[in-house]
Structure formats: C-alpha cells, structure tokens
Write a protein that holds these residues in place. Structure first.
Motif, PDB file in Angstrom:
ATOM      1  N   GLY A  73       0.803  -1.216   0.000  1.00  0.00           N
ATOM      2  CA  GLY A  73       0.000   0.000   0.000  1.00  0.00           C
ATOM      3  C   GLY A  73       0.839   1.270   0.000  1.00  0.00           C
ATOM      4  O   GLY A  73       0.462   2.271  -0.601  1.00  0.00           O
ATOM      5  N   THR A  74       1.971   1.220   0.677  1.00  0.00           N
ATOM      6  CA  THR A  74       2.839   2.404   0.743  1.00  0.00           C
ATOM      7  C   THR A  74       3.364   2.757  -0.650  1.00  0.00           C
ATOM      8  O   THR A  74       3.329   3.925  -1.059  1.00  0.00           O
ATOM      9  CB  THR A  74       4.028   2.131   1.697  1.00  0.00           C
ATOM     10  OG1 THR A  74       3.532   1.610   2.922  1.00  0.00           O
ATOM     11  CG2 THR A  74       4.837   3.376   1.951  1.00  0.00           C
ATOM     12  N   PHE A  99      -1.734   6.336   9.720  1.00  0.00           N
ATOM     13  CA  PHE A  99      -0.503   5.540   9.750  1.00  0.00           C
ATOM     14  C   PHE A  99       0.614   6.328   9.057  1.00  0.00           C
ATOM     15  O   PHE A  99       0.370   7.078   8.115  1.00  0.00           O
ATOM     16  CB  PHE A  99      -0.760   4.203   9.042  1.00  0.00           C
ATOM     17  CG  PHE A  99       0.406   3.270   9.028  1.00  0.00           C
ATOM     18  CD1 PHE A  99       1.058   2.925  10.206  1.00  0.00           C
ATOM     19  CD2 PHE A  99       0.860   2.711   7.849  1.00  0.00           C
ATOM     20  CE1 PHE A  99       2.137   2.056  10.201  1.00  0.00           C
ATOM     21  CE2 PHE A  99       1.937   1.828   7.830  1.00  0.00           C
ATOM     22  CZ  PHE A  99       2.575   1.507   9.005  1.00  0.00           C
ATOM     23  N   MET A 161      -8.010   9.783   4.563  1.00  0.00           N
ATOM     24  CA  MET A 161      -7.740   8.386   4.941  1.00  0.00           C
ATOM     25  C   MET A 161      -8.974   7.850   5.668  1.00  0.00           C
ATOM     26  O   MET A 161      -9.458   8.475   6.613  1.00  0.00           O
ATOM     27  CB  MET A 161      -6.506   8.344   5.840  1.00  0.00           C
ATOM     28  CG  MET A 161      -5.954   6.958   6.072  1.00  0.00           C
ATOM     29  SD  MET A 161      -6.830   6.012   7.321  1.00  0.00           S
ATOM     30  CE  MET A 161      -6.161   6.686   8.828  1.00  0.00           C
ATOM     31  N   ASP A 187      -6.566   7.509   0.557  1.00  0.00           N
ATOM     32  CA  ASP A 187      -5.868   6.414   1.222  1.00  0.00           C
ATOM     33  C   ASP A 187      -6.952   5.502   1.809  1.00  0.00           C
ATOM     34  O   ASP A 187      -7.435   5.705   2.924  1.00  0.00           O
ATOM     35  CB  ASP A 187      -4.942   6.962   2.323  1.00  0.00           C
ATOM     36  CG  ASP A 187      -4.135   5.851   2.990  1.00  0.00           C
ATOM     37  OD1 ASP A 187      -4.528   4.677   2.856  1.00  0.00           O
ATOM     38  OD2 ASP A 187      -3.128   6.162   3.664  1.00  0.00           O
ATOM     39  N   ALA A 189      -6.442   2.366   2.356  1.00  0.00           N
ATOM     40  CA  ALA A 189      -5.652   1.181   2.728  1.00  0.00           C
ATOM     41  C   ALA A 189      -6.460   0.218   3.593  1.00  0.00           C
ATOM     42  O   ALA A 189      -6.354  -1.002   3.450  1.00  0.00           O
ATOM     43  CB  ALA A 189      -4.387   1.616   3.476  1.00  0.00           C
ATOM     44  N   GLU A 190      -7.289   0.790   4.494  1.00  0.00           N
ATOM     45  CA  GLU A 190      -7.966  -0.041   5.501  1.00  0.00           C
ATOM     46  C   GLU A 190      -9.419  -0.307   5.141  1.00  0.00           C
ATOM     47  O   GLU A 190     -10.142  -0.913   5.934  1.00  0.00           O
ATOM     48  CB  GLU A 190      -7.905   0.711   6.853  1.00  0.00           C
ATOM     49  CG  GLU A 190      -6.489   1.095   7.232  1.00  0.00           C
ATOM     50  CD  GLU A 190      -6.390   1.980   8.479  1.00  0.00           C
ATOM     51  OE1 GLU A 190      -7.432   2.407   8.998  1.00  0.00           O
ATOM     52  OE2 GLU A 190      -5.251   2.234   8.914  1.00  0.00           O
ATOM     53  N   SER A 211      -4.563  -1.359   0.752  1.00  0.00           N
ATOM     54  CA  SER A 211      -3.463  -2.216   1.220  1.00  0.00           C
ATOM     55  C   SER A 211      -3.964  -3.647   1.410  1.00  0.00           C
ATOM     56  O   SER A 211      -5.101  -3.855   1.841  1.00  0.00           O
ATOM     57  CB  SER A 211      -2.914  -1.687   2.545  1.00  0.00           C
ATOM     58  OG  SER A 211      -2.109  -2.678   3.166  1.00  0.00           O
ATOM     59  N   LYS A 216      -4.830  -6.628   7.153  1.00  0.00           N
ATOM     60  CA  LYS A 216      -6.018  -6.002   6.562  1.00  0.00           C
ATOM     61  C   LYS A 216      -7.150  -7.016   6.397  1.00  0.00           C
ATOM     62  O   LYS A 216      -6.958  -8.206   6.619  1.00  0.00           O
ATOM     63  CB  LYS A 216      -5.643  -5.354   5.223  1.00  0.00           C
ATOM     64  CG  LYS A 216      -4.635  -4.217   5.352  1.00  0.00           C
ATOM     65  CD  LYS A 216      -5.152  -3.092   6.216  1.00  0.00           C
ATOM     66  CE  LYS A 216      -4.208  -1.908   6.322  1.00  0.00           C
ATOM     67  NZ  LYS A 216      -2.964  -2.159   7.023  1.00  0.00           N
TER      68      LYS A 216
HETATM   69  C1  LIG Z   1      -3.777   4.250   6.540  1.00  0.00           C
HETATM   70  C2  LIG Z   1      -2.733   3.405   5.893  1.00  0.00           C
HETATM   71  N1  LIG Z   1      -2.042   3.898   4.849  1.00  0.00           N
HETATM   72  C3  LIG Z   1      -1.108   3.183   4.229  1.00  0.00           C
HETATM   73  C4  LIG Z   1      -0.793   1.893   4.642  1.00  0.00           C
HETATM   74  C5  LIG Z   1       0.335   1.201   3.975  1.00  0.00           C
HETATM   75  O1  LIG Z   1       0.021  -0.046   3.472  1.00  0.00           O
HETATM   76  P1  LIG Z   1       1.144  -1.196   3.429  1.00  0.00           P
HETATM   77  O2  LIG Z   1       1.346  -1.672   4.826  1.00  0.00           O
HETATM   78  O3  LIG Z   1       0.519  -2.236   2.554  1.00  0.00           O
HETATM   79  O4  LIG Z   1       2.362  -0.620   2.824  1.00  0.00           O
HETATM   80  C6  LIG Z   1      -1.507   1.346   5.714  1.00  0.00           C
HETATM   81  C7  LIG Z   1      -1.306  -0.027   6.192  1.00  0.00           C
HETATM   82  O5  LIG Z   1      -0.534  -0.627   6.669  1.00  0.00           O
HETATM   83  C8  LIG Z   1      -2.472   2.109   6.380  1.00  0.00           C
HETATM   84  O6  LIG Z   1      -3.142   1.640   7.434  1.00  0.00           O
END
Ligand SMILES: Cc1ncc(COP(=O)(O)O)c(C=O)c1O
Length: 387
Positions: A73-74, A99, A161, A187, A189-190, A211, A216
């Motif tokens: 996700g990053t 995060f 987010m 974002d 991701a969650e 992500s 997750k």
């Molecule tokens: C809000 C948020 N952004 C970004 C990420 C990044 O995802 P990843 O861990 O897959 O790199 C996460 C999760 O871990 C997240 O919770």
C-alpha cells in the motif's frame, strides 16, 4: 487498578479469547490451491494469470474502472501521488491521525505533509474546518492554484484516509477540494468493502489505494492496489510500476525512471482466494461490531465507535472510545488487556508529533489530540464472537 479497566477486561474476555490479535489473517478458501498452482507452473513473479484475475475481481468489487496491483500500500500511495502530479515542495493535506505511510509516501515525492484535524463523526478529515483553515491561511492565485500564505508553497493535493475502515464524508470534502482546486488521492488502505453513499470508497479521488498487508481485511501477504476511473492514469500506473519497460518481443528498454512495484503472481493468487471470501469476512465483521456495541452498551464510561452517517463500514478495526473524563485510563486498559493476552492498541501517535514531521505545516488539532488519548483498538478478526 480501576474498576472500569477491570470491567472492560471482563467484557472483552467474552468476545476475545486469550492470544487474540487485533486482526489476524483467515485462510479458509482456495488459498492453498491457487498458491500451489503458481508453484506448479513456475508463475510466481510479476506476471501471471492471478495478477490479471486479482485486478479484475477488485475492479468488480470496488466499481473502479481500472486497478493496478502493487507490492504494498505504501508503494501504491507513492506512485499514485506521483501520477496525480504531486511535485517537489508541494504541500499535501492529510489527517494528523493516520498511519505513518501516508506521510512517508508524500516525502518520497519530495513533497511536504500538511496536517489537518479530524472529525469526531468519521475519525477522518473534517472538511468544514479544513475549508475555514484554508480561507485564513491559503490563497487561490490567478492560474487557479492554491498556495499556503505562510510557507509560500503550493497546496496541490489532499489525502483523505478512511480510518479503521470508516468512510470519510467525501461529498463535502470533494466540494472543498474542488473550490480550492486540490487533487484528492484517497488512502483507502484499511477500507476494502466500505461504502459511502452506496458507492465503494476510492471512487471519488483522482486515484486511490488499498493495502493487502497481513493485518487487513483481506491479504496478499504484502500487497496494494491503485484504483482509478481515468484510463490515462491507469496506463501510467501499470507502466511506471513495471519499471517503465517498453513492450517489445525481446528488446529491454525503458522510456522513463519507473519502479519495480508490480505485485507478484504468487501474492495475487493468495489475494484472489481472499477476495472470494470477502463477503463472508464483511458479514462476520458486522456481526462482531454489533456484538461489541451490545456488550458495552450499558457501560456509561465508553462508546464503541459506530459507522458514520451515509456509510457502510467494513469495521476493519473496532474501537472503544473512552468518554472525556476517563482518558487517563487508556494506558492502564491497554496494559491490563495485553497482560491477559488480549491485544489492544492505541491509535497511532499523531504524525505532527513524530520527530521527522514536527516541522511540517499543521492546523490546530484539538479533536485529533483529544481522540488520540481516548481510543483503544479492539480485537477484530472476522469470526470472533460473543460467548
Ligand atoms: C492508513 C494506511 N495507509 C497506508 C498503509 C500502507 O500499506 P502497506 O502496509 O501495505 O504498505 C496502511 C497499512 O498498513 C495504512 O493503514
């Protein structure tokens, strides 16, 4: 030890057995079968039928026209920001409570995180207060771009987010960002499986990311995805995540500096099996959220966070929020429950309080500061239930 902390532990023990994590992966579908197929056929790396299938399934689930599977996700957020046009020294608005990856991805673009406060109702960006703050601290120039009057840097993007899976109120945020000509990159991701006004999150921003980390709602081991409804941006996402390699039967040439960010087939295989099970996970998590609410309903010192208005949350992480006067108990509760092998955690430390982000621009953060003191994240693995 306060009676309140003991009472919270007693109640949690009715749902979460000893050794409960916050969110464990669950593999009870076709995971073994699909991963074995990758190994049996040698298709384990960055090309293969499971990557295509995973992207198609994700497009179907989210309603996004184009999906690019990414290593995590990053990296997805880093690439999405670059593709959205975030440039060196641009400021990017984001919630103070998120995060660290949200801010890190901005730094990877040589841009600057700019923190805004959150809403009690959604735990995400408070767009009305962000608008007021911009009115006092930013100016829109003749060419339509918005600039921070204090730093003289352009504010080019905003990253809402969807915190713990709860959707941000995207309609008012979209209106504010349109007014200031600020690009939205979500974002999410969650938030796989979360809906705002009946639409899956991730469809309002120019681009969005999800992500598939092990914690997750569905996992590919490590993984992420970029979503967009814009074909040109989608092509860029695929091209740049595959080292910008020019398609050719045998020559190996690249037309710009890309990234090795494509999700390997073996991870996508795991992901396909997980996405098949997503409806079950979502249903189990709604049951669990209801049970937490019932369990703590008559305890006047706490609230269990409920999905925001106009939303259907995936309830990725259930959260207990201590009422104002009990915030001092947060650490005691976390220590007590973890001593009894029930994993609980606070929300992330606010990003503008981390050493590397202390110098970044920020609005006043009364709500984020207050909520951060009072949140306790609870075990939320699908399948946990009240005994
Ligand atoms: C809000 C948020 N952004 C970004 C990420 C990044 O995802 P990843 O861990 O897959 O790199 C996460 C999760 O871990 C997240 O919770």
């Amino acid at each position: 030890m306060s009676t309140i902390s003991k009472e919270i532990l007693n109640r949690l023990e009715k749902i979460a057995p000893a050794s409960s994590c916050l969110h464990e992966p669950t593999f009870n579908g076709n995971e073994w079968n699909y991963v074995k197929q990758c190994i049996d056929t040698n298709w384990v790396s960055s090309v293969g039928k499971f990557v295509d299938r995973f992207e198609a399934m994700l497009a179907e689930i989210t309603g996004a026209s184009y999906v690019t599977a990414i290593v995590n996700g990053t990296s997805a957020l880093h690439l999405a920001l670059q593709i959205a046009g975030v440039k060196k020294d641009d400021e990017v608005l984001m919630p103070a409570m998120t995060f660290v990856a949200t801010a890190n991805a901005v730094i990877y673009c040589n841009a600057i995180p700019h923190f805004v406060d959150i809403s009690q109702q959604t735990l995400g960006i408070d767009s009305a207060r962000m608008d007021l703050y911009l009115s006092e601290n930013a100016e829109k120039r003749e060419d339509g771009t918005t600039w921070n009057k204090n730093t003289n840097q352009r504010i080019s993007a905003c990253i809402p987010m969807h915190c713990f899976g709860h959707p941000v109120a995207m309609t008012p945020l979209n209106d504010v960002c349109k007014k200031w000509n600020i690009t939205i990159i979500e974002d999410a991701a969650e938030a796989l499986g979360s809906y705002y006004q009946q639409q899956h999150v991730g469809n309002i921003g120019k681009l969005s990311i999800i992500s598939f980390n092990g914690n997750k709602i569905t996992t590919t081991g490590g993984g992420g995805a970029i979503l967009t409804n814009d074909q040109t941006l989608a092509q860029k996402a695929k091209h740049l995540s595959t080292t910008a390699k020019i398609a050719h039967p045998f020559e190996i040439a690249h037309d710009e500096i890309g990234f090795n960010y494509r999700m390997p087939n073996i991870n996508a295989a795991l992901g396909c099996a997980q996405l098949e099970t997503l409806p079950n996970f979502l249903q189990q998590k709604r049951v669990l959220a209801k049970q937490y609410q019932t369990l703590f309903n008559d305890m006047s010192e706490v609230n269990i966070f409920n999905e925001p208005a106009e939303s259907r949350s995936n309830y990725w992480l259930n959260t207990l929020i201590l009422k104002d006067q009990y915030s001092a108990l947060r650490n005691e509760i976390i220590e007590l429950t973890n001593t009894h092998k029930i994993m609980t955690r606070p929300a992330w430390n606010l990003l503008p309080e981390l050493t590397m982000y202390q110098h970044c621009p920020s609005m006043n953060l009364p709500i984020a500061k207050d909520l951060q003191q009072r949140i306790v994240c609870l075990p939320s693995t699908p399948g946990l239930e009240l005994n």
